[in-house]
Scaffold this motif. Structure first.
Motif, PDB file in Angstrom:
ATOM      1  N   SER A 270       0.831  -1.209   0.000  1.00  0.00           N
ATOM      2  CA  SER A 270       0.000   0.000   0.000  1.00  0.00           C
ATOM      3  C   SER A 270       0.863   1.255   0.000  1.00  0.00           C
ATOM      4  O   SER A 270       0.594   2.225  -0.715  1.00  0.00           O
ATOM      5  CB  SER A 270      -0.927   0.004   1.217  1.00  0.00           C
TER       6      SER A 270
ATOM      7  N   LYS B  76       3.964   1.522  -1.091  1.00  0.00           N
ATOM      8  CA  LYS B  76       4.635   1.628  -2.384  1.00  0.00           C
ATOM      9  C   LYS B  76       3.692   2.183  -3.444  1.00  0.00           C
ATOM     10  O   LYS B  76       4.070   3.064  -4.241  1.00  0.00           O
ATOM     11  CB  LYS B  76       5.145   0.249  -2.818  1.00  0.00           C
ATOM     12  N   SER B  77       2.464   1.691  -3.461  1.00  0.00           N
ATOM     13  CA  SER B  77       1.490   2.138  -4.457  1.00  0.00           C
ATOM     14  C   SER B  77       1.208   3.636  -4.337  1.00  0.00           C
ATOM     15  O   SER B  77       1.203   4.363  -5.341  1.00  0.00           O
ATOM     16  CB  SER B  77       0.187   1.352  -4.296  1.00  0.00           C
ATOM     17  N   HIS B  78       1.013   4.110  -3.107  1.00  0.00           N
ATOM     18  CA  HIS B  78       0.726   5.526  -2.909  1.00  0.00           C
ATOM     19  C   HIS B  78       1.938   6.406  -3.238  1.00  0.00           C
ATOM     20  O   HIS B  78       1.785   7.498  -3.796  1.00  0.00           O
ATOM     21  CB  HIS B  78       0.270   5.770  -1.471  1.00  0.00           C
TER      22      HIS B  78
ATOM     23  N   GLN C  51       4.339   5.709  -5.425  1.00  0.00           N
ATOM     24  CA  GLN C  51       4.534   5.746  -6.874  1.00  0.00           C
ATOM     25  C   GLN C  51       3.467   6.586  -7.577  1.00  0.00           C
ATOM     26  O   GLN C  51       3.738   7.181  -8.614  1.00  0.00           O
ATOM     27  CB  GLN C  51       4.539   4.313  -7.419  1.00  0.00           C
ATOM     28  N   ASN C  52       2.279   6.635  -7.016  1.00  0.00           N
ATOM     29  CA  ASN C  52       1.237   7.483  -7.590  1.00  0.00           C
ATOM     30  C   ASN C  52       1.532   8.967  -7.368  1.00  0.00           C
ATOM     31  O   ASN C  52       1.220   9.810  -8.202  1.00  0.00           O
ATOM     32  CB  ASN C  52      -0.126   7.146  -6.968  1.00  0.00           C
ATOM     33  N   PHE C  53       2.149   9.255  -6.223  1.00  0.00           N
ATOM     34  CA  PHE C  53       2.470  10.640  -5.903  1.00  0.00           C
ATOM     35  C   PHE C  53       3.591  11.161  -6.783  1.00  0.00           C
ATOM     36  O   PHE C  53       3.551  12.277  -7.292  1.00  0.00           O
ATOM     37  CB  PHE C  53       2.856  10.755  -4.428  1.00  0.00           C
TER      38      PHE C  53
ATOM     39  N   PRO D 172       5.695   9.811 -10.037  1.00  0.00           N
ATOM     40  CA  PRO D 172       5.916   8.773 -11.053  1.00  0.00           C
ATOM     41  C   PRO D 172       7.378   8.606 -11.440  1.00  0.00           C
ATOM     42  O   PRO D 172       7.750   7.599 -12.028  1.00  0.00           O
ATOM     43  CB  PRO D 172       5.081   9.272 -12.240  1.00  0.00           C
TER      44      PRO D 172
END
Length: 391
Positions: A292, A294-296, A298-300, A302
């Motif tokens: 979770s 990591k996903s947030h 990488q979204n913040f 790129p």
């Protein structure tokens, strides 16, 4: 001496520089907010002081840190630098089981010289009777040759302070054992591997540890002090994490043999799991929390090359999480904003109750920022390094 190439790595210097750069020693195994000084004749001994009961004080003599006499000597066949770091930190953790941080002061090993350790790490031969590794039987096949079992050896001394004096209270010696022995059949030729099973690795380690113990007891200063022997399983060259401490034993009252070994269920894993690392022993909730995070992240932003973590477990419970983030950007304002976001995201998504370290690096390896939280803390210490981008 019939031995593979030997190298010496200045681990303490590297660690000290990294900690100084962050301006925070609290997350290391040593603290340094206060000092305690003792004077004997013309010599002055100073302890570094400690910021927390979890950390050892260190020894400074005549204004200089007392360095090891055999620091970082290893058989240079395993190129996974993670083994060097996890071996040293793991040995400190084992030592805490016998030598309390509230009673003992840490001193780098002073009783085993570089030449002694080099001889012990070598193969036993006509020219090196002290070699702990087996003789070279001349065979080249992976299953019939005698492999190098012992890769590295480290000594740590633990002192007791009484009034104006420091006296030796005990010693820890770690034996780093190979799970894979890398070798060539001809000089500069292709590299081959001999895999060493856990059963053989452990048996060889215990046998060598008893030989080491007998040799240590021959030194007058070590005749009767407690001596801790610890076995470390080296990870392979292609592993993304270091190895693990697998067992330890304590020799007391001058004994020269050890039979009562205590197993250690310590493991290191990589998040997210790879084809080489299945993470079968890791807690799925911990891995999900990291996913979770990591996903947030990488979204913040790129412009990231990778977000991974080394998860350290003791008895199937997470004991430390080290996160590594590689970026593609160099703007200092971007780094500042990214670091601020990381502190918020880490607090929200990463597991609580364990130490967490987050290191942000550029694609060329420059450290751009660092974040850390103690096991008891809720907020993150942060530091952004300047002069990491374009002038």
């Amino acid at each position: 001496m019939n031995i593979k190439r030997i190298r010496t790595a200045g681990l303490v210097v590297v660690v000290a520089m990294a900690l100084a750069a962050c301006g925070n020693l609290k997350n290391s195994s040593f603290g340094s907010n206060s000092t305690s000084t003792t004077t004997t004749g013309s010599k002055t001994t100073t302890t570094t002081g400690s910021t927390d009961s979890e950390f050892y004080q260190g020894v400074i003599k005549n204004g200089r840190y007392t360095t090891s006499k055999s620091r970082g000597v290893v058989v240079a066949q395993n190129d996974n630098v993670m083994n060097l770091k996890s071996f040293e930190t793991g040995l400190l953790d084992v030592s805490k089981k016998q030598f309390s941080t509230s009673k003992y002061v840490y001193q780098e090993g002073q009783y085993l010289s570089t030449s002694t350790v080099q001889n012990w790490l070598g193969r036993k031969s006509k020219d090196n009777a002290e070699g702990l590794n087996p003789v070279n039987n001349g065979k080249k096949d992976a299953d019939t040759r005698n492999p190098i079992y012992l890769q590295q050896l480290e000594e740590q001394d633990y002192m007791i302070q009484s009034g104006s004096k420091l006296s030796l209270g005990g010693v820890t010696v770690g034996l780093g054992m190979n799970s894979v022995d890398y070798y060539t059949k001809v000089q500069y030729g292709a590299t081959y591997e001999t895999n060493i099973s856990d059963t053989v690795l452990t048996a060889q380690g215990k046998k060598m540890a008893n030989t080491v113990l007998q040799r240590l007891r021959q030194k007058s200063a070590l005749k009767s002090v407690p001596i801790v022997l610890a076995l470390y399983k080296q990870s392979s060259n292609d592993s993304l994490v270091g190895g693990n401490m697998i067992a330890y034993a304590v020799s007391k009252n001058g004994s020269t043999t050890i039979t009562d070994w205590k197993p250690l269920n310590w493991k290191n894993y990589v998040f997210p799991a790879t084809s080489e690392s299945k993470n079968s022993g890791a807690n799925s909730n911990d891995e999900s929390d990291f996913s979770s995070f990591k996903s947030h992240v990488q979204n913040f932003f790129p412009n990231l090359s990778g977000v991974t973590a080394n998860a350290h477990y003791k008895d199937k419970s997470l004991s430390k999480l080290s996160v590594n983030i590689t970026t593609k950007f160099y703007s200092e304002t971007e780094i500042i904003s990214f670091t601020q976001y990381l502190a918020t995201a880490a607090k929200r998504y990463l597991p609580s109750g364990v130490p967490v370290e987050i290191t942000v690096k550029s694609a060329n390896g420059d450290v751009q920022s660092f974040l850390a939280r103690t096991a008891k803390g809720s907020s993150y210490y942060t530091h952004v390094f300047s002069d990491q981008g374009n002038d």
